[in-house]
Write a protein that holds these residues in place. Structure first.
Motif, mmCIF file in Angstrom:
data_model
loop_
_atom_site.group_PDB
_atom_site.id
_atom_site.type_symbol
_atom_site.label_atom_id
_atom_site.label_comp_id
_atom_site.label_asym_id
_atom_site.label_seq_id
_atom_site.Cartn_x
_atom_site.Cartn_y
_atom_site.Cartn_z
ATOM 1 N N ASP A 31 -2.010 -0.121 11.484
ATOM 2 C CA ASP A 31 -3.234 -0.613 12.135
ATOM 3 C C ASP A 31 -4.523 -0.346 11.368
ATOM 4 N N PHE A 32 -4.425 -0.173 10.067
ATOM 5 C CA PHE A 32 -5.652 -0.081 9.265
ATOM 6 C C PHE A 32 -6.208 -1.483 9.028
ATOM 7 N N ILE A 33 -7.533 -1.554 8.929
ATOM 8 C CA ILE A 33 -8.213 -2.816 8.607
ATOM 9 C C ILE A 33 -8.743 -2.703 7.177
ATOM 10 N N ASN A 81 -11.651 1.929 13.679
ATOM 11 C CA ASN A 81 -10.945 3.219 13.786
ATOM 12 C C ASN A 81 -10.246 3.668 12.511
ATOM 13 N N LYS A 82 -9.688 2.697 11.791
ATOM 14 C CA LYS A 82 -8.907 3.036 10.596
ATOM 15 C C LYS A 82 -9.225 1.992 9.538
ATOM 16 N N ILE A 83 -9.695 2.428 8.393
ATOM 17 C CA ILE A 83 -10.109 1.443 7.372
ATOM 18 C C ILE A 83 -9.557 1.812 5.997
ATOM 19 N N PHE A 84 -9.396 0.789 5.165
ATOM 20 C CA PHE A 84 -9.123 1.045 3.743
ATOM 21 C C PHE A 84 -9.796 -0.018 2.898
ATOM 22 N N LEU A 110 -8.039 3.524 -4.000
ATOM 23 C CA LEU A 110 -7.675 3.122 -2.650
ATOM 24 C C LEU A 110 -8.357 4.170 -1.781
ATOM 25 N N ASP A 111 -9.385 3.726 -1.073
ATOM 26 C CA ASP A 111 -10.207 4.637 -0.293
ATOM 27 C C ASP A 111 -9.918 4.377 1.183
ATOM 28 N N LEU A 112 -9.553 5.415 1.934
ATOM 29 C CA LEU A 112 -9.269 5.178 3.359
ATOM 30 C C LEU A 112 -9.898 6.260 4.221
#
Ligand code: AMP
Ligand code: MG
Length: 301
Positions: A31-33, A81-84, A110-112
């Motif tokens: 569920d990362f965007i 809520n969750k990003i990369f 890759l930054d999250l």
């Protein structure tokens, strides 16, 4: 038969492409965007080591070229809520980094970042991602691994953890290099002293003077893989930490303006894509992990 140089390069780029695919797929499953990278901003990561500032003037305002997206990640979590992000970073590294074989002055991370997450959750996520990448490369890129001459082992989860102070005591001041060379599996360095890192890293309430931070070291001498941790989110504590660092609050005005009502608590990390490729492919120099490598001190395309 030994592969031609062009075949080796093709193999490395295929493996790098597979690394990016696995990362994006695995993060979307969780569920990362994915966000677009920010290249220009009035504020960027001040970093903990000297780099030559990279600024340009746009419409009369001064913009930095991104050294890392840390502030934008924190601000983005006010909405998501969750990003990369596959984030290009420009860091004009000191010239003494030209011979490390691990530094470029333009590279990608890759930054999250995850709202409300703990350091330990981010460490587990990283371990899962790394193992999934290695399994996938072993399966999907057999021919390419053969061309680069790499025998990859699948590391055991959880990776070993050692505190910064213990690492320093056991291996001396060059502990990163020593640990990376001595260990056949990746190793976490945790609990980094507050003065060794940036103002946005969160101090451990239970262990004052130390951060809820971590670095991952690759085995076999490939050095640092990533840095990350929990972030400071309280406006007042951020300002205090900027002062403690001897930095100017005004340099971060546009970030602080938005952080005034506190940011969401979060944790995350940034892992260098070229270094990850270097490790996966077993390359002695990071320049082989890019078609257009930017080597400090060199004129590069
Ligand atoms: P940092 O925020 O400095 O810890 O950088 C995060 C990660 O990006 C590092 O752990 C490396 O994997 C990668 N990285 C940092 N600086 C460079 C560089 N100059 N060249 C290539 N990769 C880098
Ligand atoms: Mg680091």
């Amino acid at each position: 038969m030994k592969p031609r140089a062009s075949e080796k390069t093709q193999a490395i780029m295929k493996i790098q492409s597979e690394i990016r695919r696995v990362l994006a797929t695995e993060l979307r499953k969780r569920d990362f965007i994915e966000l677009s990278p920010v290249i220009l901003s009035p504020v960027t990561d001040p970093l903990n080591h000297p780099t030559a500032p990279m600024c340009i003037t746009c419409y009369g305002d001064t913009y930095n070229i991104t050294q890392s997206m840390i502030f934008h990640k924190q601000l983005a979590l006010r909405t998501l809520n969750k990003i990369f992000i596959f984030s290009p970073n420009v860091r004009i590294e000191p010239l003494d980094k030209k011979d490390t074989g691990r530094h470029l002055f333009e590279f990608s991370q890759l930054d999250l970042e995850v709202k409300g997450a703990t350091r330990e959750e981010m460490m587990s996520l990283c371990e899962e991602l790394l193992v999934t990448i290695i399994l996938s490369i072993k399966k999907q890129c057999k021919k390419e691994l053969n061309w680069v001459g790499r025998k990859l082992r699948v590391p055991k989860i959880p990776f070993k953890r050692i505190s910064y102070c213990d690492a320093h005591r056991q291996y001396g001041k060059n502990f990163e290099v020593m640990i990376s060379q001595k260990h056949p599996e990746p190793v976490w360095i945790i609990d980094i002293p507050l003065n060794k890192r940036e103002f946005y890293d969160r101090e451990d309430e239970k262990n004052p003077g130390y951060l809820r931070d971590m670095d991952l070291l690759y085995p076999e001498g490939y050095g640092e893989a990533l840095s990350g941790g929990e972030r400071e989110y309280s406006y007042n504590r951020i300002k205090k930490r900027i002062h403690q660092k001897g930095q100017k609050v005004s340099a971060f005005a546009s970030y602080l303006e938005l952080a005034k009502n506190d940011l969401p608590p979060s944790a995350g990390f940034g892992i260098g894509i070229e270094r990850l490729t270097q490790f996966i492919c077993g390359l002695s120099h990071i320049r082989e992990a890019s078609l257009f490598p930017k080597i400090p001190g060199k004129r590069c395309l």
